[in-house]
Scaffold this active site. Structure first.
Site, PDB file in Angstrom:
ATOM      1  N   HIS A  14     -27.527 -25.046 -18.819  1.00  0.00           N
ATOM      2  CA  HIS A  14     -26.688 -25.859 -17.922  1.00  0.00           C
ATOM      3  C   HIS A  14     -26.627 -27.269 -18.503  1.00  0.00           C
ATOM      4  O   HIS A  14     -26.026 -27.488 -19.549  1.00  0.00           O
ATOM      5  CB  HIS A  14     -27.301 -25.768 -16.514  1.00  0.00           C
ATOM      6  CG  HIS A  14     -26.482 -26.335 -15.408  1.00  0.00           C
ATOM      7  ND1 HIS A  14     -25.189 -26.751 -15.548  1.00  0.00           N
ATOM      8  CD2 HIS A  14     -26.789 -26.566 -14.092  1.00  0.00           C
ATOM      9  CE1 HIS A  14     -24.732 -27.212 -14.385  1.00  0.00           C
ATOM     10  NE2 HIS A  14     -25.696 -27.109 -13.489  1.00  0.00           N
ATOM     11  N   HIS A  24     -18.293 -20.515 -21.338  1.00  0.00           N
ATOM     12  CA  HIS A  24     -18.441 -20.998 -19.965  1.00  0.00           C
ATOM     13  C   HIS A  24     -18.211 -19.834 -19.023  1.00  0.00           C
ATOM     14  O   HIS A  24     -17.368 -18.986 -19.287  1.00  0.00           O
ATOM     15  CB  HIS A  24     -17.420 -22.118 -19.678  1.00  0.00           C
ATOM     16  CG  HIS A  24     -17.793 -22.953 -18.508  1.00  0.00           C
ATOM     17  ND1 HIS A  24     -17.505 -22.584 -17.219  1.00  0.00           N
ATOM     18  CD2 HIS A  24     -18.456 -24.132 -18.430  1.00  0.00           C
ATOM     19  CE1 HIS A  24     -17.971 -23.518 -16.404  1.00  0.00           C
ATOM     20  NE2 HIS A  24     -18.553 -24.465 -17.096  1.00  0.00           N
ATOM     21  N   ASP A  33     -20.141 -29.904 -22.951  1.00  0.00           N
ATOM     22  CA  ASP A  33     -21.341 -30.342 -23.657  1.00  0.00           C
ATOM     23  C   ASP A  33     -21.190 -30.385 -25.171  1.00  0.00           C
ATOM     24  O   ASP A  33     -22.055 -30.914 -25.860  1.00  0.00           O
ATOM     25  CB  ASP A  33     -22.513 -29.410 -23.307  1.00  0.00           C
ATOM     26  CG  ASP A  33     -22.988 -29.653 -21.888  1.00  0.00           C
ATOM     27  OD1 ASP A  33     -22.988 -30.826 -21.481  1.00  0.00           O
ATOM     28  OD2 ASP A  33     -23.339 -28.686 -21.199  1.00  0.00           O
TER      29      ASP A  33
HETATM   30  N1  CMC Z   1     -22.488 -18.392 -28.487  1.00  0.00           N
HETATM   31  C1  CMC Z   1     -22.383 -17.111 -28.883  1.00  0.00           C
HETATM   32  N2  CMC Z   1     -22.057 -16.087 -28.069  1.00  0.00           N
HETATM   33  C2  CMC Z   1     -21.827 -16.384 -26.792  1.00  0.00           C
HETATM   34  C3  CMC Z   1     -21.909 -17.715 -26.291  1.00  0.00           C
HETATM   35  C4  CMC Z   1     -22.258 -18.731 -27.197  1.00  0.00           C
HETATM   36  N3  CMC Z   1     -22.348 -19.989 -26.798  1.00  0.00           N
HETATM   37  N4  CMC Z   1     -21.634 -17.720 -24.971  1.00  0.00           N
HETATM   38  C5  CMC Z   1     -21.376 -16.440 -24.648  1.00  0.00           C
HETATM   39  N5  CMC Z   1     -21.497 -15.647 -25.745  1.00  0.00           N
HETATM   40  C6  CMC Z   1     -21.246 -14.213 -25.804  1.00  0.00           C
HETATM   41  C7  CMC Z   1     -22.348 -13.421 -25.120  1.00  0.00           C
HETATM   42  O1  CMC Z   1     -23.363 -13.094 -26.026  1.00  0.00           O
HETATM   43  C8  CMC Z   1     -21.598 -12.234 -24.622  1.00  0.00           C
HETATM   44  O2  CMC Z   1     -21.364 -11.394 -25.715  1.00  0.00           O
HETATM   45  P1  CMC Z   1     -21.379  -9.770 -25.507  1.00  0.00           P
HETATM   46  O3  CMC Z   1     -20.211  -9.506 -24.606  1.00  0.00           O
HETATM   47  O4  CMC Z   1     -21.218  -9.231 -26.875  1.00  0.00           O
HETATM   48  O5  CMC Z   1     -22.692  -9.460 -24.872  1.00  0.00           O
HETATM   49  C9  CMC Z   1     -20.243 -12.799 -24.216  1.00  0.00           C
HETATM   50  O6  CMC Z   1     -20.056 -13.951 -25.056  1.00  0.00           O
HETATM   51  C10 CMC Z   1     -20.143 -13.185 -22.754  1.00  0.00           C
HETATM   52  O7  CMC Z   1     -21.152 -14.145 -22.497  1.00  0.00           O
HETATM   53  P2  CMC Z   1     -22.038 -14.188 -21.180  1.00  0.00           P
HETATM   54  O8  CMC Z   1     -23.414 -14.654 -21.541  1.00  0.00           O
HETATM   55  O9  CMC Z   1     -21.893 -12.905 -20.434  1.00  0.00           O
HETATM   56  O10 CMC Z   1     -21.276 -15.310 -20.358  1.00  0.00           O
HETATM   57  P3  CMC Z   1     -21.849 -16.071 -19.119  1.00  0.00           P
HETATM   58  O11 CMC Z   1     -20.677 -16.425 -18.293  1.00  0.00           O
HETATM   59  O12 CMC Z   1     -22.958 -15.323 -18.468  1.00  0.00           O
HETATM   60  O13 CMC Z   1     -22.517 -17.377 -19.755  1.00  0.00           O
HETATM   61  C11 CMC Z   1     -22.839 -19.552 -20.588  1.00  0.00           C
HETATM   62  C12 CMC Z   1     -21.932 -18.620 -19.780  1.00  0.00           C
HETATM   63  C13 CMC Z   1     -22.319 -20.982 -20.486  1.00  0.00           C
HETATM   64  C14 CMC Z   1     -24.290 -19.524 -20.019  1.00  0.00           C
HETATM   65  C15 CMC Z   1     -22.845 -19.066 -22.042  1.00  0.00           C
HETATM   66  O14 CMC Z   1     -21.536 -19.106 -22.567  1.00  0.00           O
HETATM   67  C16 CMC Z   1     -23.796 -19.854 -22.925  1.00  0.00           C
HETATM   68  O15 CMC Z   1     -24.985 -19.549 -22.964  1.00  0.00           O
HETATM   69  N6  CMC Z   1     -23.278 -20.915 -23.642  1.00  0.00           N
HETATM   70  C17 CMC Z   1     -24.125 -21.780 -24.407  1.00  0.00           C
HETATM   71  C18 CMC Z   1     -24.811 -22.780 -23.493  1.00  0.00           C
HETATM   72  C19 CMC Z   1     -23.863 -23.863 -23.060  1.00  0.00           C
HETATM   73  O16 CMC Z   1     -23.116 -24.415 -23.841  1.00  0.00           O
HETATM   74  N7  CMC Z   1     -23.969 -24.214 -21.769  1.00  0.00           N
HETATM   75  C20 CMC Z   1     -23.175 -25.281 -21.171  1.00  0.00           C
HETATM   76  C21 CMC Z   1     -22.223 -24.779 -20.134  1.00  0.00           C
HETATM   77  S1  CMC Z   1     -21.018 -26.019 -19.684  1.00  0.00           S
HETATM   78  C22 CMC Z   1     -21.876 -27.189 -18.809  1.00  0.00           C
HETATM   79  C23 CMC Z   1     -22.450 -26.723 -17.550  1.00  0.00           C
HETATM   80  O17 CMC Z   1     -21.703 -26.221 -16.686  1.00  0.00           O
HETATM   81  O18 CMC Z   1     -23.644 -26.856 -17.408  1.00  0.00           O
END
Ligand code: CMC
Length: 441
Positions: A281, A320, A376
């Protein structure tokens, strides 16, 4: 003209739309009302397979498809990259508004008149000081304590200074706590920074604007009066506007969840700040800087992307839960960065970040999963150019987000439909068994 709201296919006007569900276990049919593109989870409880059955529940880890409230504060259209506070596009607010005006908008629902804004700015400025014992409390932290840990601990401690905050059903009390929290966050944040540096804490200068005063509390040394650079003051104001709210994210959910037990808003804000601390986050911009430093050179970007694609790590600052296109805040931050870099010198990590964005946006892995830069990805690069250490990044996020947390908390308290947040579970543990004495195990 059709607006984006009218164009949304899932929205209905609530006039008699229903969902027909057939339970194949019993052959029974149920008609469930659809309101605002949602079906109430409690309607599933009537679907029972046998006498005494609890009824169907919905299972949704991470609330990926569950609306927890009806909210009129922030609208995000993740497919189209739209963010609006109380209906105003983020781009217009970032260009024309100030953080305190935006905070008023979030809290009270409309832009203030001139006199309302004057009164609001006065009220916030009036509350910037913290009790001397808060300062002493903070002095007790280790010299190298993480500023976010200090911030959230101190915010929780504020509840002991303002026992009147327990009166959560009193609108006047809610107003005062709102003003206190928005006012004191920069003071506490600046104290954490000075603490880490072994510098004396600087008291608020109430002649200065909210962000100018923040810069003064951070960077004032022996000069009798600190004069903030207007470009930096404005850049931080814009960053604060962009971070002020983002509907039901992890920390806002924590704020509402803790607040739903009628805990005072300082305790709830501390819980929200704790949720923001996590790298998935608010800690993501810190992780972005660490990642860029690790990559070290723009030529190593393809190798790093390959490593991410093979599942060995994340591309921090990408992806996201809601945005499935470019995060509109990231676009504005990129523009704000130029003004900061002109004044403070470019951040060498920018070149690596731009290359990373370019390569990722052309790559099938990221295209397929709709992974774009989020807020971010660039915020940390600006914060670093402004001279902030990475540990301060989540703190810089928490200051403006306090306005959003409070707006959401107030909305939750005023919503007669809200109850204590208490999800159900699917129990997957052992069947009843009997205690065996230690000697028999
Ligand atoms: N790098 C590589 N792969 C990714 C990333 C990433 N940053 N984010 C998602 N994926 C992949 C994930 O592995 C999954 O792949 P598969 O379908 O093959 O399993 C797919 O994309 C869907 O991802 P998810 O984890 O199911 O998506 P989510 O909605 O649960 O997670 C998230 C959202 C923000 C936690 C995630 O994208 C992430 O961990 N990003 C990196 C951390 C980040 O930048 N966070 C800041 C968010 S914005 C500010 C805030 O609101 O706090």
């Amino acid at each position: 003209m059709q607006t984006h709201r009218e164009a949304r296919p899932t929205r209905t006007d609530g006039r008699g739309e229903t969902l027909t569900v057939v339970d194949n276990r019993t052959g029974k049919t149920y008609e469930l009302p659809i309101e605002d593109g949602t079906v109430r989870a409690k309607h599933f409880r009537q679907i029972r397979a046998y006498e005494g059955d609890f009824g169907l529940m919905v299972y949704d880890p991470g609330f990926a498809n569950t609306a927890s409230c009806r909210s009129a504060i922030t609208h995000v259209d993740g497919e189209r990259g739209i963010l609006e506070y109380r209906g105003y596009p983020i781009e217009e607010l970032a260009e024309k508004s100030s953080f305190l005006e935006t905070a008023y908008l979030l809290i009270h629902g409309d832009l203030p008149t001139k006199s309302q804004l004057g009164q609001w700015v006065h009220d916030i400025t009036f509350h910037t000081y913290v009790h001397e014992n808060v300062k002493k409390f903070m002095e007790g932290f280790q010299y190298d304590a993480h500023p976010m840990g200090m911030l959230l601990g101190t915010v929780a401690a504020l509840s002991t200074f303002y026992p009147d905050a327990k009166q959560v059903s009193d609108p006047r009390s809610r107003d005062i706590q709102t003003q206190r929290l928005i006012a004191k966050m920069p003071t506490i944040a600046a104290f954490t920074y000075r603490h880490n540096r072994g510098l004396p804490y600087v008291y608020p200068d109430n002649d200065l604007w909210y962000t100018g005063n923040f810069l003064s509390m951070l960077w004032k040394m022996s000069e009798p009066k600190y004069a903030p650079d207007p470009v930096l003051e404005r850049a931080i104001d814009v960053l604060f506007i962009l971070h002020a709210d983002h509907e039901q994210n992890c920390s806002t959910n924590a704020m509402r969840s803790v607040g739903s037990s009628d805990a005072d808003p300082y305790s709830a804000t501390a819980a929200a700040a704790a949720a923001l601390y996590g790298p998935l986050h608010g800690g993501a911009n810190e992780a972005v800087i660490k990642m860029l430093m690790e990559i070290g050179d723009k030529n190593r970007v393809p190798q790093f992307v390959k490593h991410v694609k093979s599942g060995e790590g994340l591309l921090w600052g990408f992806g996201h839960r809601i945005y499935k296109s470019y995060d509109p805040r990231a676009k504005i931050i990129k523009k704000t960065a130029d003004a900061v870099f002109e004044l403070m010198g470019a951040n060498p990590l920018l070149e690596i970040a731009l290359e990373l964005e370019r390569i990722a946006l052309e790559d099938e892995y990221f295209i397929e999963r709709k992974l774009y830069p989020n807020v971010d990805f660039y915020s940390g690069i600006i914060y670093q150019a402004l001279g902030f250490p990475v540990d301060m990044f989540p703190v810089l996020f928490a200051i403006p987000r306090t306005a959003g947390w409070l707006a959401q908390w107030r909305e939750m308290i005023e919503d007669p439909e809200q109850k204590i947040a208490r999800p159900r579970q699917v129990f997957v543990g052992p069947e009843r068994r009997h205690y065996t004495a230690l000697v028999d195990r």
